[in-house]
Design a protein around this motif. Sequence first.
Motif, PDB file in Angstrom:
ATOM      1  N   LYS A  47      23.267  52.253 -10.391  1.00 34.02           N
ATOM      2  CA  LYS A  47      22.589  53.238  -9.557  1.00 34.02           C
ATOM      3  C   LYS A  47      21.136  52.845  -9.409  1.00 34.02           C
ATOM      4  CE  LYS A  47      23.514  57.297 -11.519  1.00 34.02           C
ATOM      5  NZ  LYS A  47      23.617  58.751 -11.745  1.00 34.02           N
ATOM      6  N   SER A  48      20.680  52.844  -8.191  1.00 34.76           N
ATOM      7  CA  SER A  48      19.299  52.491  -7.892  1.00 34.76           C
ATOM      8  C   SER A  48      18.658  53.654  -7.133  1.00 34.76           C
ATOM      9  CB  SER A  48      19.278  51.227  -7.037  1.00 34.76           C
ATOM     10  OG  SER A  48      17.961  50.880  -6.702  1.00 34.76           O
ATOM     11  N   LEU A  49      17.430  53.978  -7.504  1.00 29.44           N
ATOM     12  CA  LEU A  49      16.711  55.055  -6.843  1.00 29.44           C
ATOM     13  C   LEU A  49      15.841  54.474  -5.737  1.00 29.44           C
ATOM     14  CD1 LEU A  49      16.048  58.055  -6.746  1.00 29.44           C
ATOM     15  CD2 LEU A  49      14.244  57.625  -8.431  1.00 29.44           C
ATOM     16  N   THR A  50      16.086  54.898  -4.508  1.00 34.62           N
ATOM     17  CA  THR A  50      15.268  54.486  -3.367  1.00 34.62           C
ATOM     18  C   THR A  50      14.561  55.719  -2.821  1.00 34.62           C
ATOM     19  OG1 THR A  50      16.938  54.895  -1.679  1.00 34.62           O
ATOM     20  CG2 THR A  50      17.006  52.743  -2.780  1.00 34.62           C
ATOM     21  N   ARG A  51      13.767  55.533  -1.821  1.00 37.05           N
ATOM     22  CA  ARG A  51      13.089  56.699  -1.246  1.00 37.05           C
ATOM     23  C   ARG A  51      14.066  57.660  -0.566  1.00 37.05           C
ATOM     24  NH1 ARG A  51       9.731  54.210   3.822  1.00 37.05           N
ATOM     25  NH2 ARG A  51      11.549  53.587   5.034  1.00 37.05           N
ATOM     26  N   TYR A  52      15.302  57.216  -0.363  1.00 34.89           N
ATOM     27  CA  TYR A  52      16.322  58.059   0.255  1.00 34.89           C
ATOM     28  C   TYR A  52      17.242  58.698  -0.786  1.00 34.89           C
ATOM     29  CZ  TYR A  52      14.739  55.407   4.255  1.00 34.89           C
ATOM     30  OH  TYR A  52      13.957  54.827   5.211  1.00 34.89           O
ATOM     31  N   LYS A  57      24.226  49.794  -6.205  1.00 37.13           N
ATOM     32  CA  LYS A  57      24.042  48.401  -5.820  1.00 37.13           C
ATOM     33  C   LYS A  57      25.066  47.565  -6.568  1.00 37.13           C
ATOM     34  CE  LYS A  57      19.057  48.109  -5.027  1.00 37.13           C
ATOM     35  NZ  LYS A  57      17.819  47.472  -5.502  1.00 37.13           N
ATOM     36  N   LYS A  58      25.479  46.489  -5.946  1.00 36.89           N
ATOM     37  CA  LYS A  58      26.362  45.526  -6.603  1.00 36.89           C
ATOM     38  C   LYS A  58      25.646  44.181  -6.589  1.00 36.89           C
ATOM     39  CE  LYS A  58      30.979  43.558  -6.555  1.00 36.89           C
ATOM     40  NZ  LYS A  58      31.229  43.712  -7.958  1.00 36.89           N
ATOM     41  N   GLN A  59      25.560  43.560  -7.745  1.00 35.85           N
ATOM     42  CA  GLN A  59      24.964  42.230  -7.875  1.00 35.85           C
ATOM     43  C   GLN A  59      26.014  41.298  -8.445  1.00 35.85           C
ATOM     44  OE1 GLN A  59      22.152  41.154  -6.863  1.00 35.85           O
ATOM     45  NE2 GLN A  59      20.572  42.671  -7.093  1.00 35.85           N
ATOM     46  N   GLN A  60      26.141  40.148  -7.869  1.00 36.39           N
ATOM     47  CA  GLN A  60      27.065  39.140  -8.372  1.00 36.39           C
ATOM     48  C   GLN A  60      26.429  37.784  -8.075  1.00 36.39           C
ATOM     49  OE1 GLN A  60      30.934  39.493  -6.633  1.00 36.39           O
ATOM     50  NE2 GLN A  60      31.928  39.010  -8.550  1.00 36.39           N
ATOM     51  N   ALA A  61      25.968  37.122  -9.142  1.00 38.08           N
ATOM     52  CA  ALA A  61      25.286  35.843  -8.952  1.00 38.08           C
ATOM     53  C   ALA A  61      25.260  35.085 -10.268  1.00 38.08           C
ATOM     54  CB  ALA A  61      23.871  36.062  -8.441  1.00 38.08           C
ATOM     55  N   ILE A  76      20.333  49.117 -16.316  1.00 38.36           N
ATOM     56  CA  ILE A  76      21.608  49.824 -16.373  1.00 38.36           C
ATOM     57  C   ILE A  76      21.625  50.856 -17.501  1.00 38.36           C
ATOM     58  CG2 ILE A  76      24.044  49.449 -16.967  1.00 38.36           C
ATOM     59  CD1 ILE A  76      23.782  46.906 -15.174  1.00 38.36           C
ATOM     60  N   MET A  77      20.976  50.532 -18.591  1.00 39.47           N
ATOM     61  CA  MET A  77      20.952  51.441 -19.734  1.00 39.47           C
ATOM     62  C   MET A  77      19.944  52.580 -19.549  1.00 39.47           C
ATOM     63  SD  MET A  77      23.282  50.101 -21.563  1.00 39.47           S
ATOM     64  CE  MET A  77      23.176  50.917 -23.123  1.00 39.47           C
ATOM     65  N   PHE A  78      18.741  52.261 -19.068  1.00 41.39           N
ATOM     66  CA  PHE A  78      17.635  53.220 -19.058  1.00 41.39           C
ATOM     67  C   PHE A  78      17.246  53.709 -17.663  1.00 41.39           C
ATOM     68  CE2 PHE A  78      16.662  49.945 -22.391  1.00 41.39           C
ATOM     69  CZ  PHE A  78      17.274  50.633 -23.432  1.00 41.39           C
ATOM     70  N   GLY A  79      17.675  53.006 -16.637  1.00 34.58           N
ATOM     71  CA  GLY A  79      17.286  53.332 -15.268  1.00 34.58           C
ATOM     72  C   GLY A  79      16.250  52.350 -14.762  1.00 34.58           C
ATOM     73  N   GLU A  80      16.463  51.887 -13.572  1.00 29.39           N
ATOM     74  CA  GLU A  80      15.600  50.880 -12.955  1.00 29.39           C
ATOM     75  C   GLU A  80      14.131  51.326 -12.934  1.00 29.39           C
ATOM     76  OE1 GLU A  80      16.676  48.226  -9.127  1.00 29.39           O
ATOM     77  OE2 GLU A  80      16.655  50.373  -8.780  1.00 29.39           O
ATOM     78  N   ASP A  81      13.897  52.608 -12.687  1.00 28.37           N
ATOM     79  CA  ASP A  81      12.536  53.127 -12.586  1.00 28.37           C
ATOM     80  C   ASP A  81      11.853  53.275 -13.946  1.00 28.37           C
ATOM     81  OD1 ASP A  81      14.439  55.145 -13.106  1.00 28.37           O
ATOM     82  OD2 ASP A  81      13.064  56.711 -12.437  1.00 28.37           O
ATOM     83  N   ARG A  82      12.606  53.143 -15.047  1.00 22.22           N
ATOM     84  CA  ARG A  82      12.047  53.291 -16.391  1.00 22.22           C
ATOM     85  C   ARG A  82      11.725  51.957 -17.050  1.00 22.22           C
ATOM     86  NH1 ARG A  82      13.700  57.903 -19.477  1.00 22.22           N
ATOM     87  NH2 ARG A  82      11.815  57.301 -20.574  1.00 22.22           N
TER      88      ARG A  82
END
Length: 105
Positions: A47-52, A57-61, A76-82
């Motif tokens: 889960k990603s927080l955007t302005r909307y 999101k899915k990442q595979q690389a 993933i554990m704490f939140g992208e914004d943290r």
Amino acid sequence: MNLSDLIQFFSHQNRQPFSLRGNFGTIHITPEPHYENSTYQIDCNYKSLTRYGWHYKKQQAGGFRLSTACCLAACIMFGEDRVTQGMIQKINKALSKEQETSKKG
């Protein structure tokens, strides 16, 4: 799990595939078959927080260092914004030391 626990968990991985599930998603980490450079294939949904608002999101690389995979796991554990620059520096410092130690041994 706190940041120190997460770093400790990553530092004890022995080039075997592993997965983590957190409040913001899941991550699967698979060592790539390079022997000179330790890189990893990442497959994650989070889960990603955007302005909307929140969205997944899915990442595979491939080609990720262990420290980069750990930073993504922190999101993933704490939140992208943290996840702060200080957390990223702590992860990089701890896991680069660990990788240098394992190369010597």
